[in-house]
Design a protein around this motif. Structure first.
Motif, PDB file in Angstrom:
ATOM      1  N   MET A  26      57.125  26.645  -8.976  1.00  0.00           N
ATOM      2  CA  MET A  26      56.065  27.873  -9.259  1.00  0.00           C
ATOM      3  C   MET A  26      55.411  27.343 -10.425  1.00  0.00           C
ATOM      4  SD  MET A  26      56.754  30.431  -7.140  1.00  0.00           S
ATOM      5  CE  MET A  26      56.165  31.697  -8.390  1.00  0.00           C
ATOM      6  N   ALA A  27      54.252  27.891 -10.632  1.00  0.00           N
ATOM      7  CA  ALA A  27      53.507  27.619 -11.618  1.00  0.00           C
ATOM      8  C   ALA A  27      53.745  29.097 -12.586  1.00  0.00           C
ATOM      9  CB  ALA A  27      51.965  27.634 -11.288  1.00  0.00           C
ATOM     10  N   ILE A  28      54.792  29.125 -13.347  1.00  0.00           N
ATOM     11  CA  ILE A  28      55.132  30.393 -14.001  1.00  0.00           C
ATOM     12  C   ILE A  28      55.505  30.121 -15.638  1.00  0.00           C
ATOM     13  CG2 ILE A  28      56.225  31.752 -12.000  1.00  0.00           C
ATOM     14  CD1 ILE A  28      59.027  30.439 -13.125  1.00  0.00           C
ATOM     15  N   TRP A  29      55.708  31.135 -16.238  1.00  0.00           N
ATOM     16  CA  TRP A  29      56.185  30.789 -17.777  1.00  0.00           C
ATOM     17  C   TRP A  29      54.846  30.382 -18.562  1.00  0.00           C
ATOM     18  CZ3 TRP A  29      61.199  28.010 -16.748  1.00  0.00           C
ATOM     19  CH2 TRP A  29      62.227  28.949 -16.035  1.00  0.00           C
ATOM     20  N   CYS A  30      53.668  30.739 -17.945  1.00  0.00           N
ATOM     21  CA  CYS A  30      52.301  30.440 -18.794  1.00  0.00           C
ATOM     22  C   CYS A  30      51.967  31.818 -19.359  1.00  0.00           C
ATOM     23  CB  CYS A  30      51.202  29.696 -17.997  1.00  0.00           C
ATOM     24  SG  CYS A  30      51.609  28.031 -17.713  1.00  0.00           S
ATOM     25  N   GLN A  31      52.842  32.851 -19.376  1.00  0.00           N
ATOM     26  CA  GLN A  31      52.608  34.070 -19.653  1.00  0.00           C
ATOM     27  C   GLN A  31      51.334  35.091 -19.167  1.00  0.00           C
ATOM     28  OE1 GLN A  31      54.162  36.033 -22.594  1.00  0.00           O
ATOM     29  NE2 GLN A  31      55.515  34.703 -21.703  1.00  0.00           N
ATOM     30  N   ASN A  32      51.611  34.600 -17.603  1.00  0.00           N
ATOM     31  CA  ASN A  32      50.574  35.381 -16.580  1.00  0.00           C
ATOM     32  C   ASN A  32      51.645  36.246 -15.777  1.00  0.00           C
ATOM     33  OD1 ASN A  32      48.840  35.970 -14.560  1.00  0.00           O
ATOM     34  ND2 ASN A  32      47.645  34.035 -14.978  1.00  0.00           N
TER      35      ASN A  32
ATOM     36  N   PHE B  45      69.166  30.239  -6.436  1.00  0.00           N
ATOM     37  CA  PHE B  45      67.789  29.918  -6.533  1.00  0.00           C
ATOM     38  C   PHE B  45      67.917  28.869  -7.818  1.00  0.00           C
ATOM     39  CE2 PHE B  45      67.724  33.683  -4.378  1.00  0.00           C
ATOM     40  CZ  PHE B  45      66.557  33.325  -3.274  1.00  0.00           C
ATOM     41  N   GLN B  46      67.058  27.678  -7.766  1.00  0.00           N
ATOM     42  CA  GLN B  46      66.752  26.981  -8.771  1.00  0.00           C
ATOM     43  C   GLN B  46      65.311  26.822  -9.042  1.00  0.00           C
ATOM     44  OE1 GLN B  46      69.458  23.835  -6.807  1.00  0.00           O
ATOM     45  NE2 GLN B  46      70.664  23.974  -8.837  1.00  0.00           N
ATOM     46  N   VAL B  47      64.906  26.945  -9.950  1.00  0.00           N
ATOM     47  CA  VAL B  47      63.172  27.417 -10.171  1.00  0.00           C
ATOM     48  C   VAL B  47      62.616  26.207 -11.252  1.00  0.00           C
ATOM     49  CG1 VAL B  47      61.338  28.599 -10.736  1.00  0.00           C
ATOM     50  CG2 VAL B  47      63.459  29.695  -9.484  1.00  0.00           C
ATOM     51  N   PHE B  48      61.732  25.475 -10.538  1.00  0.00           N
ATOM     52  CA  PHE B  48      61.049  24.839 -11.654  1.00  0.00           C
ATOM     53  C   PHE B  48      59.747  25.296 -12.170  1.00  0.00           C
ATOM     54  CE2 PHE B  48      63.714  21.592  -9.663  1.00  0.00           C
ATOM     55  CZ  PHE B  48      63.899  20.713 -10.594  1.00  0.00           C
ATOM     56  N   SER B  49      59.558  25.017 -13.561  1.00  0.00           N
ATOM     57  CA  SER B  49      58.091  25.582 -14.057  1.00  0.00           C
ATOM     58  C   SER B  49      57.865  24.819 -15.392  1.00  0.00           C
ATOM     59  CB  SER B  49      57.882  27.048 -14.110  1.00  0.00           C
ATOM     60  OG  SER B  49      56.598  27.286 -14.102  1.00  0.00           O
ATOM     61  N   TYR B  50      57.206  25.411 -16.053  1.00  0.00           N
ATOM     62  CA  TYR B  50      56.484  24.663 -17.428  1.00  0.00           C
ATOM     63  C   TYR B  50      57.133  25.018 -18.501  1.00  0.00           C
ATOM     64  CZ  TYR B  50      52.668  23.633 -14.175  1.00  0.00           C
ATOM     65  OH  TYR B  50      52.174  23.090 -12.770  1.00  0.00           O
ATOM     66  N   ASP B  51      57.586  26.302 -18.656  1.00  0.00           N
ATOM     67  CA  ASP B  51      58.535  26.524 -19.981  1.00  0.00           C
ATOM     68  C   ASP B  51      59.472  27.360 -19.807  1.00  0.00           C
ATOM     69  OD1 ASP B  51      58.978  27.758 -22.335  1.00  0.00           O
ATOM     70  OD2 ASP B  51      57.164  28.625 -22.859  1.00  0.00           O
ATOM     71  N   VAL B  52      60.735  26.915 -20.023  1.00  0.00           N
ATOM     72  CA  VAL B  52      62.041  27.521 -19.732  1.00  0.00           C
ATOM     73  C   VAL B  52      62.469  28.525 -20.847  1.00  0.00           C
ATOM     74  CG1 VAL B  52      62.940  25.694 -18.284  1.00  0.00           C
ATOM     75  CG2 VAL B  52      63.554  25.671 -20.715  1.00  0.00           C
TER      76      VAL B  52
ATOM     77  N   GLU C  14      41.889  21.026 -12.159  1.00  0.00           N
ATOM     78  CA  GLU C  14      42.328  22.090 -13.285  1.00  0.00           C
ATOM     79  C   GLU C  14      43.014  21.457 -14.400  1.00  0.00           C
ATOM     80  OE1 GLU C  14      45.043  24.846 -11.526  1.00  0.00           O
ATOM     81  OE2 GLU C  14      46.395  23.238 -10.886  1.00  0.00           O
ATOM     82  N   THR C  15      43.307  22.678 -15.329  1.00  0.00           N
ATOM     83  CA  THR C  15      43.960  22.031 -16.694  1.00  0.00           C
ATOM     84  C   THR C  15      45.267  21.432 -16.276  1.00  0.00           C
ATOM     85  OG1 THR C  15      42.702  23.450 -17.831  1.00  0.00           O
ATOM     86  CG2 THR C  15      44.470  22.702 -18.967  1.00  0.00           C
ATOM     87  N   GLY C  16      45.863  20.405 -16.824  1.00  0.00           N
ATOM     88  CA  GLY C  16      47.131  20.044 -16.654  1.00  0.00           C
ATOM     89  C   GLY C  16      47.461  18.384 -17.208  1.00  0.00           C
TER      90      GLY C  16
ATOM     91  N   PHE D  36      48.809  36.491 -21.040  1.00  0.00           N
ATOM     92  CA  PHE D  36      48.619  36.138 -22.409  1.00  0.00           C
ATOM     93  C   PHE D  36      48.863  34.606 -22.598  1.00  0.00           C
ATOM     94  CE2 PHE D  36      49.923  40.420 -21.369  1.00  0.00           C
ATOM     95  CZ  PHE D  36      49.923  41.349 -22.492  1.00  0.00           C
ATOM     96  N   HIS D  37      48.274  33.708 -21.928  1.00  0.00           N
ATOM     97  CA  HIS D  37      48.327  32.238 -21.604  1.00  0.00           C
ATOM     98  C   HIS D  37      48.274  31.745 -23.167  1.00  0.00           C
ATOM     99  CE1 HIS D  37      48.107  28.292 -20.036  1.00  0.00           C
ATOM    100  NE2 HIS D  37      48.312  28.851 -19.025  1.00  0.00           N
ATOM    101  N   LYS D  38      49.178  30.827 -23.510  1.00  0.00           N
ATOM    102  CA  LYS D  38      49.331  30.141 -24.984  1.00  0.00           C
ATOM    103  C   LYS D  38      48.288  29.046 -24.847  1.00  0.00           C
ATOM    104  CE  LYS D  38      54.190  31.202 -25.103  1.00  0.00           C
ATOM    105  NZ  LYS D  38      55.515  30.394 -25.043  1.00  0.00           N
ATOM    106  N   ILE D  39      47.877  28.423 -23.791  1.00  0.00           N
ATOM    107  CA  ILE D  39      46.968  27.215 -23.773  1.00  0.00           C
ATOM    108  C   ILE D  39      45.456  27.693 -23.281  1.00  0.00           C
ATOM    109  CG2 ILE D  39      46.558  24.898 -23.152  1.00  0.00           C
ATOM    110  CD1 ILE D  39      49.769  24.845 -22.835  1.00  0.00           C
ATOM    111  N   ASP D  40      45.308  28.105 -22.281  1.00  0.00           N
ATOM    112  CA  ASP D  40      44.200  28.172 -21.656  1.00  0.00           C
ATOM    113  C   ASP D  40      43.370  29.412 -22.086  1.00  0.00           C
ATOM    114  OD1 ASP D  40      41.997  28.382 -19.797  1.00  0.00           O
ATOM    115  OD2 ASP D  40      43.234  28.334 -18.064  1.00  0.00           O
ATOM    116  N   VAL D  41      42.340  29.385 -22.790  1.00  0.00           N
ATOM    117  CA  VAL D  41      41.524  30.392 -23.259  1.00  0.00           C
ATOM    118  C   VAL D  41      40.844  31.220 -22.252  1.00  0.00           C
ATOM    119  CG1 VAL D  41      39.680  28.947 -24.055  1.00  0.00           C
ATOM    120  CG2 VAL D  41      39.963  30.913 -25.294  1.00  0.00           C
TER     121      VAL D  41
END
Length: 332
Positions: A7-13, A38-45, A103-105, A259-264
Motif C-alpha cells: 500500500m501507499a500509506i503512512w504519508c499522512q493522506n 494481514f501483513q502490510v508494507f508501506s513507507y513509514d511504520v 512521480e516522487t520517489g 498532511f503529507h510530510k514531504i510532498d508540498v
C-alpha cells in the motif's frame, strides 16, 4: 492465511488510509472462511491509522537507497520482505489509487519497484492480485513494463474504463470495481451513493465565486476540501469564497485530507491553515479529525476537490459540489 498487502500509506493522506481500512474489510468478507493475518508494507511504520491485532506493518525495501546511512536498514528490510513473501498465502497490490510512470520517489520510474515485487512473487510461485487500481501511463516505452507487471496476475481489478481499456490493449483482462472507500458506510453508504448527493461538477480552471452563489448557505456549516496548484489564482479565489460564505452567515470549516510530510503539492493543511486567521473559520488538524467530520455528519454542504471527500460526501449523504482538476473525479 497470510495476506500480504502493498500500500501507499503512512504519508499522512486520509485517502490512502481509508483505502487500506476498507480494502481489509472487503478482503475479510472475501476470505471469511479462513482465519486471516494481514501483513502490510508501506513507507513509514511510525504512524498508523488502522490498528488491529491481526495486522502487522513492515517498511518497504528499498528506503532511501541513495543514502549510505540506510544500507543496514535496507539489508534488514530486504530479508524481511523475502521471508514474508515466501510465507504468503495471497499477495495484494492494493493501492486503490493511480499507478503513474513518473512521480516522487526513490526511482525515476516507480513501475520498477512494482516489477521487482511482482518478479519476487513469481519466483516463490505466489498468486498476486491487483485490487482497485487506476493507470496513468504516459511514456509508450513503459507499456512493456506494465504488461510484465499485470500479465502474471491472478486477478486484476481497476476503478475506471480508461484503465480497463488500456490493459485490454495489452491483452490483459480486468474487472471494474468501485473504489474501496465507497464501502466505508456499509450498505447504507451504497444506497446513499445511488441517491447521489452531487449538485454540480466544475472544472477547476473554470471555477468562480458565481458557481456557488445559487445555493442558500445561511446558518449552514460549509466545508472546503480544497487543494493548491489547481485553481486559477487560488489564493485570491479562496479568500473570495470564504468571505462570501461568512457574509451569508455560514460556518466555514476548512477540511484538509492530506498532511503529507514531504510532498508540498499534496499537503492541504499547510495551504489551508493560512486562511484560519479569518474570523469564524476553523480547520481540522489531523486525518482522524477530518474523517470524524464525515462519519458524524457535522456538515450541511461540502465544496470539494478531493476525490475521497466526494466519495465520503456521497456515502454519508452530504450535498456537495465537485471541483474537478483530474480525470479521477469522473469516478463520481
Amino acid at each position: 492465511m497470510n495476506i500480504v498487502i502493498f500500500m501507499a500509506i503512512w504519508c499522512q493522506n486520509l485517502w490512502d488510509e481509508l483505502i487500506l481500512k476498507n480494502e481489509i474489510a472487503l478482503l475479510r468478507k472475501k476470505y471469511a472462511w479462513n482465519k486471516l493475518k494481514f501483513q502490510v508494507f508501506s513507507y513509514d511504520v511510525s504512524e498508523r491509522f488502522v490498528e488491529v491485532d491481526d495486522i502487522e506493518y513492515y517498511e518497504y525495501f528499498p528506503v532511501g537507497i541513495k543514502n549510505p546511512k540506510n544500507i543496514w536498514r535496507n539489508i534488514k528490510n530486504y530479508f524481511t520482505f523475502i521471508k514474508i513473501i515466501k510465507n504468503a498465502s495471497k499477495v495484494i497490490f492494493g493501492w486503490g489509487g493511480i499507478l503513474f510512470d513518473s512521480e516522487t520517489g526513490n526511482y525515476s520510474n516507480p513501475l520498477t519497484q512494482i516489477l521487482f515485487r511482482v518478479k519476487t512473487c513469481s519466483i516463490f510461485k505466489k498468486d498476486f492480485i491487483f485490487y482497485g487500481v487506476s493507470l496513468d501511463i504516459k511514456n509508450t516505452w513503459n507499456f512493456w513494463v506494465v504488461k510484465e507487471i499485470f500479465a502474471p496476475a491472478k486477478e486484476v481489478y481497476v476503478r475506471d474504463n480508461a484503465s480497463s481499456e488500456f490493459l485490454l490493449s495489452l491483452w490483459i483482462s480486468s474487472q471494474i470495481i468501485l473504489d474501496p472507500v465507497f464501502s466505508d458506510n456499509g450498505e447504507v453508504g451504497l444506497e446513499n451513493y445511488k441517491k447521489n448527493s452531487l449538485l454540480k461538477k466544475i472544472n477547476a480552471k473554470d471555477f468562480t465565486l458565481g458557481d456557488i452563489q445559487e445555493y442558500d448557505f445561511e446558518w449552514k456549516t460549509v466545508w472546503l476540501a480544497l487543494r493548491k496548484w489547481y485553481l486559477t489564482e487560488e489564493q485570491e479565489l479562496i479568500w473570495k469564497v470564504v468571505k462570501y460564505l461568512i457574509e451569508t452567515w455560514a460556518k466555514v470549516v476548512l477540511l484538509p485530507h492530506s498532511f503529507h510530510k514531504i510532498d508540498v503539492h499534496a499537503n492541504d493543511y499547510e495551504f489551508l491553515q493560512d486562511f484560519v486567521l479569518k474570523q469564524n473559520v476553523t480547520i481540522t488538524h489531523t486525518m482522524e479529525e477530518t474523517y470524524q467530520m464525515y462519519v458524524e455528519k457535522k456538515i450541511d454542504f461540502c465544496i470539494s476537490m478531493r476525490l475521497h471527500s466526494m466519495i465520503l460526501s456521497q456515502i454519508y449523504a452530504i450535498p456537495f459540489i465537485s471541483i474537478k482538476y483530474a480525470k479521477k473525479a469522473d469516478l463520481m
